[in-house]
Scaffold this motif. Structure first.
Motif, PDB file in Angstrom:
ATOM      1  N   ASN A 272       0.863  -1.183   0.000  1.00 38.92           N
ATOM      2  CA  ASN A 272       0.000   0.000   0.000  1.00 38.92           C
ATOM      3  C   ASN A 272       0.904   1.240   0.000  1.00 38.92           C
ATOM      4  N   GLY A 273       1.621   1.403  -1.114  1.00 40.79           N
ATOM      5  CA  GLY A 273       2.648   2.441  -1.225  1.00 40.79           C
ATOM      6  C   GLY A 273       3.986   1.864  -0.792  1.00 40.79           C
ATOM      7  N   GLY A 274       5.069   2.469  -1.301  1.00 40.52           N
ATOM      8  CA  GLY A 274       6.408   2.062  -0.870  1.00 40.52           C
ATOM      9  C   GLY A 274       6.559   2.264   0.631  1.00 40.52           C
ATOM     10  N   ALA A 275       5.856   3.251   1.178  1.00 42.59           N
ATOM     11  CA  ALA A 275       5.979   3.581   2.605  1.00 42.59           C
ATOM     12  C   ALA A 275       5.601   2.388   3.483  1.00 42.59           C
TER      13      ALA A 275
ATOM     14  N   GLU B  26      11.843   9.070   6.238  1.00 43.58           N
ATOM     15  CA  GLU B  26      11.078   7.908   6.717  1.00 43.58           C
ATOM     16  C   GLU B  26      11.984   6.750   7.154  1.00 43.58           C
ATOM     17  N   TYR B  27      13.193   6.679   6.593  1.00 44.62           N
ATOM     18  CA  TYR B  27      14.065   5.549   6.966  1.00 44.62           C
ATOM     19  C   TYR B  27      14.340   5.603   8.470  1.00 44.62           C
ATOM     20  N   LYS B  28      14.737   6.809   8.916  1.00 40.57           N
ATOM     21  CA  LYS B  28      15.082   6.986  10.332  1.00 40.57           C
ATOM     22  C   LYS B  28      13.851   6.716  11.202  1.00 40.57           C
TER      23      LYS B  28
ATOM     24  N   ILE C 154      17.763  -1.001  -1.290  1.00 40.89           N
ATOM     25  CA  ILE C 154      17.897   0.080  -2.265  1.00 40.89           C
ATOM     26  C   ILE C 154      16.497   0.583  -2.610  1.00 40.89           C
ATOM     27  N   ASP C 155      16.232   1.814  -2.216  1.00 41.09           N
ATOM     28  CA  ASP C 155      14.920   2.412  -2.454  1.00 41.09           C
ATOM     29  C   ASP C 155      14.971   3.130  -3.801  1.00 41.09           C
ATOM     30  N   GLU C 156      14.258   2.565  -4.774  1.00 41.95           N
ATOM     31  CA  GLU C 156      14.257   3.140  -6.132  1.00 41.95           C
ATOM     32  C   GLU C 156      12.910   3.800  -6.430  1.00 41.95           C
ATOM     33  N   ALA C 157      12.399   4.537  -5.440  1.00 44.03           N
ATOM     34  CA  ALA C 157      11.073   5.176  -5.595  1.00 44.03           C
ATOM     35  C   ALA C 157      11.010   6.075  -6.830  1.00 44.03           C
ATOM     36  N   PHE C 158      12.147   6.659  -7.212  1.00 42.44           N
ATOM     37  CA  PHE C 158      12.157   7.591  -8.347  1.00 42.44           C
ATOM     38  C   PHE C 158      12.962   7.064  -9.541  1.00 42.44           C
ATOM     39  N   MET C 159      13.321   5.767  -9.516  1.00 44.30           N
ATOM     40  CA  MET C 159      14.150   5.234 -10.617  1.00 44.30           C
ATOM     41  C   MET C 159      13.388   5.238 -11.941  1.00 44.30           C
TER      42      MET C 159
ATOM     43  N   ARG D 115      10.224  -0.189  -4.712  1.00 49.20           N
ATOM     44  CA  ARG D 115       9.762   0.746  -5.742  1.00 49.20           C
ATOM     45  C   ARG D 115       8.440   1.383  -5.333  1.00 49.20           C
ATOM     46  N   SER D 116       8.239   2.627  -5.756  1.00 47.25           N
ATOM     47  CA  SER D 116       6.949   3.291  -5.559  1.00 47.25           C
ATOM     48  C   SER D 116       6.319   3.485  -6.927  1.00 47.25           C
ATOM     49  N   MET D 117       4.990   3.372  -7.012  1.00 47.37           N
ATOM     50  CA  MET D 117       4.326   3.703  -8.282  1.00 47.37           C
ATOM     51  C   MET D 117       3.565   5.019  -8.166  1.00 47.37           C
ATOM     52  N   THR D 118       3.627   5.645  -6.978  1.00 50.22           N
ATOM     53  CA  THR D 118       2.750   6.797  -6.739  1.00 50.22           C
ATOM     54  C   THR D 118       3.228   8.088  -7.384  1.00 50.22           C
ATOM     55  N   LYS D 119       4.522   8.193  -7.607  1.00 49.85           N
ATOM     56  CA  LYS D 119       5.058   9.454  -8.135  1.00 49.85           C
ATOM     57  C   LYS D 119       4.926   9.519  -9.654  1.00 49.85           C
ATOM     58  N   MET D 120       5.532   8.549 -10.326  1.00 53.11           N
ATOM     59  CA  MET D 120       5.475   8.544 -11.794  1.00 53.11           C
ATOM     60  C   MET D 120       4.033   8.509 -12.304  1.00 53.11           C
TER      61      MET D 120
ATOM     62  N   ILE E  36      -4.038   6.741  -4.206  1.00 51.95           N
ATOM     63  CA  ILE E  36      -4.445   5.332  -4.347  1.00 51.95           C
ATOM     64  C   ILE E  36      -3.500   4.427  -3.555  1.00 51.95           C
ATOM     65  N   ARG E  37      -2.204   4.799  -3.527  1.00 50.71           N
ATOM     66  CA  ARG E  37      -1.143   4.094  -2.801  1.00 50.71           C
ATOM     67  C   ARG E  37      -0.738   2.799  -3.509  1.00 50.71           C
ATOM     68  N   LEU E  38       0.474   2.703  -3.963  1.00 48.05           N
ATOM     69  CA  LEU E  38       0.950   1.465  -4.590  1.00 48.05           C
ATOM     70  C   LEU E  38       2.480   1.478  -4.664  1.00 48.05           C
ATOM     71  N   GLY E  39       3.061   0.378  -4.246  1.00 48.29           N
ATOM     72  CA  GLY E  39       4.511   0.210  -4.355  1.00 48.29           C
ATOM     73  C   GLY E  39       4.807  -1.272  -4.316  1.00 48.29           C
TER      74      GLY E  39
HETATM   75  C1  LIG Z   1      12.483   8.051  -1.461  1.00 48.71           C
HETATM   76  C2  LIG Z   1      11.073   7.654  -1.189  1.00 48.71           C
HETATM   77  N1  LIG Z   1      10.798   6.374  -1.002  1.00 48.71           N
HETATM   78  C3  LIG Z   1       9.540   5.952  -0.768  1.00 48.71           C
HETATM   79  C4  LIG Z   1       8.501   6.845  -0.699  1.00 48.71           C
HETATM   80  C5  LIG Z   1       7.129   6.314  -0.420  1.00 48.71           C
HETATM   81  O1  LIG Z   1       6.278   6.546  -1.487  1.00 48.71           O
HETATM   82  P1  LIG Z   1       4.820   5.909  -1.569  1.00 48.71           P
HETATM   83  O2  LIG Z   1       4.495   5.363  -0.225  1.00 48.71           O
HETATM   84  O3  LIG Z   1       3.921   7.018  -1.969  1.00 48.71           O
HETATM   85  O4  LIG Z   1       4.912   4.819  -2.598  1.00 48.71           O
HETATM   86  C6  LIG Z   1       8.745   8.200  -0.872  1.00 48.71           C
HETATM   87  C7  LIG Z   1       7.668   9.203  -0.765  1.00 48.71           C
HETATM   88  O5  LIG Z   1       7.868  10.385  -0.779  1.00 48.71           O
HETATM   89  C8  LIG Z   1      10.075   8.626  -1.129  1.00 48.71           C
HETATM   90  O6  LIG Z   1      10.371   9.904  -1.330  1.00 48.71           O
END
Ligand SMILES: Cc1ncc(COP(=O)(O)O)c(C=O)c1O
Length: 357
Positions: A82-85, A109-111, A183-188, A211-216, A222-225
């Motif tokens: 439900n999102g990369g988060a 968010e990592y910390k 390796i967080d490739e949310a923006f790859m 991976r995140s699908m929410t940005k691209m 909707i939330r998806l990763g």
């Molecule tokens: C680097 C990075 N990873 C993961 C996420 C999580 O994205 P989402 O939960 O919308 O898929 C974000 C959101 O800003 C982000 O910046």
């Protein structure tokens, strides 16, 4: 003063700061695609209504298999979230009582998720924010005593890309010293994918990619990763997640998004020309600008001590930037800007040019 921990939700921001919100607000504090979402989703809307009443497939099929095919891995390596988060939150729990390295400035968010999970964090800060060059020897030294190294590629908030050779070097070192890599490739997907580590998951057991699908695809609401990792890790995390963690609408919408490669390529192209324009503009106004491969970048004013005043000046003009108070190392002296449409970018350049007069 209470700075929010993330971008977006600007109504709350104006409220927190007790500022009157202008009639028109341009939100440049978040990084969602300014083109919105693929148009087929609108056509699909009526069909989606029929899916509201039924439970989704617990493994998010058939989306999971579609993702596996796209990345040339088996479905057992994929965990849809439900999102990369959500996936980052549950991945962090694997490191309860263990040591994890973060390389700052990076996604806050990592910390937060690692601390909540009870992990011990080793903080390293890069010297060069513009290129986010990793201090490799220092990182490798810490890896000997750590259980995991988190990398964000391209990095949030700088947008800088970590080269594939560097990633491979760190993965191989991790294999020798017993350190995993997340390796967080949310923006790859804003890049040509040359530096992605997804193909390395099948050959190196210590690698996991999120991976995140929410940005691209403009589907932050909707939330998806998804996570790509070793099947045993995927099933460990799967067992801790809520049974139906991804809803039916997200599954169907996600499939439409992945089918539309033309949308992704057009988004990359339009983002690139706007990003080049804003980079040149900022540099011509004596700002320092990060080398970003993503759909956002960071900049520092010629006089960094003016950053906070400039941030509030922008808010009053209806421009919301992302502060960097909670990006370690940046100490609020940089600002992040998401690439948006021409109207928003023009308003920002007008405000910045006015600031310099
Ligand atoms: C680097 C990075 N990873 C993961 C996420 C999580 O994205 P989402 O939960 O919308 O898929 C974000 C959101 O800003 C982000 O910046």
């Amino acid at each position: 003063m209470q700075f929010p921990s993330h971008g977006a939700n600007y109504e709350q921001l104006y409220k927190n700061f007790n500022l009157e919100m202008p009639k028109t607000v341009y939100d440049l504090s978040e990084n969602v695609n300014f083109l919105g979402f693929p148009k087929q989703i609108e056509m699909l809307w009526q069909d989606l209504l029929a899916k509201i009443t039924s439970y989704p497939n617990a493994l998010a099929e058939p989306l999971r298999t579609m993702i596996a095919t796209k990345h040339n891995v088996t479905p057992e390596c994929i965990l849809v979230g439900n999102g990369g988060a959500e996936l980052l939150t549950f991945y962090a729990q694997v490191y309860k009582g263990k040591k994890v390295i973060l390389i700052h400035p990076t996604f806050s968010e990592y910390k937060m998720t690692l601390e909540a999970a009870g992990a011990e964090i080793v903080n390293i800060t890069v010297g060069d924010f513009v290129n986010y060059h990793l201090p490799l020897e220092e990182v490798k030294l810490h890896m000997k005593a750590a259980d995991c190294l988190y990398l964000c590629n391209p990095n949030n908030p700088t947008g800088a890309l970590i080269q594939r050779e560097t990633i491979i070097e760190l993965i191989k070192h991790g294999e020798k010293v017993g350190c995993s890599l997340l390796i967080d490739e949310a923006f790859m997907d804003w890049t040509d994918e040359e530096h992605s580590a997804i193909d390395l998951v099948s050959t190196h057991k210590n690698v996991t990619v999120v991976r995140s699908m929410t940005k691209m695809y403009g589907i932050a609401g909707i939330r998806l990763g998804y996570l790509i990792g070793q099947p045993h890790l995927v099933s460990t995390i799967r067992n801790r997640l809520p049974h139906w963690n991804v809803n039916n609408l997200a599954i169907s919408i996600g499939m439409e998004c992945l089918k539309d490669e033309e949308f992704r390529l057009r988004s990359i192209q339009e983002n690139l020309s706007k990003k080049n324009g804003i980079q040149n503009f900022l540099k011509s106004h004596h700002c320092t600008v990060t080398n970003s491969a993503a759909n956002f970048l960071c900049f520092q004013l010629q006089h960094p001590e003016e950053t906070e005043n400039f941030y509030f000046h922008c808010l009053k003009q209806g421009i919301v930037l992302r502060h960097t108070q909670n990006y370690e190392g940046m100490n609020g002296k940089w600002l992040r800007i998401g690439i948006k449409n021409d109207v928003a970018m023009d308003k920002f350049t007008e405000v910045l040019a006015g600031w310099h007069e």
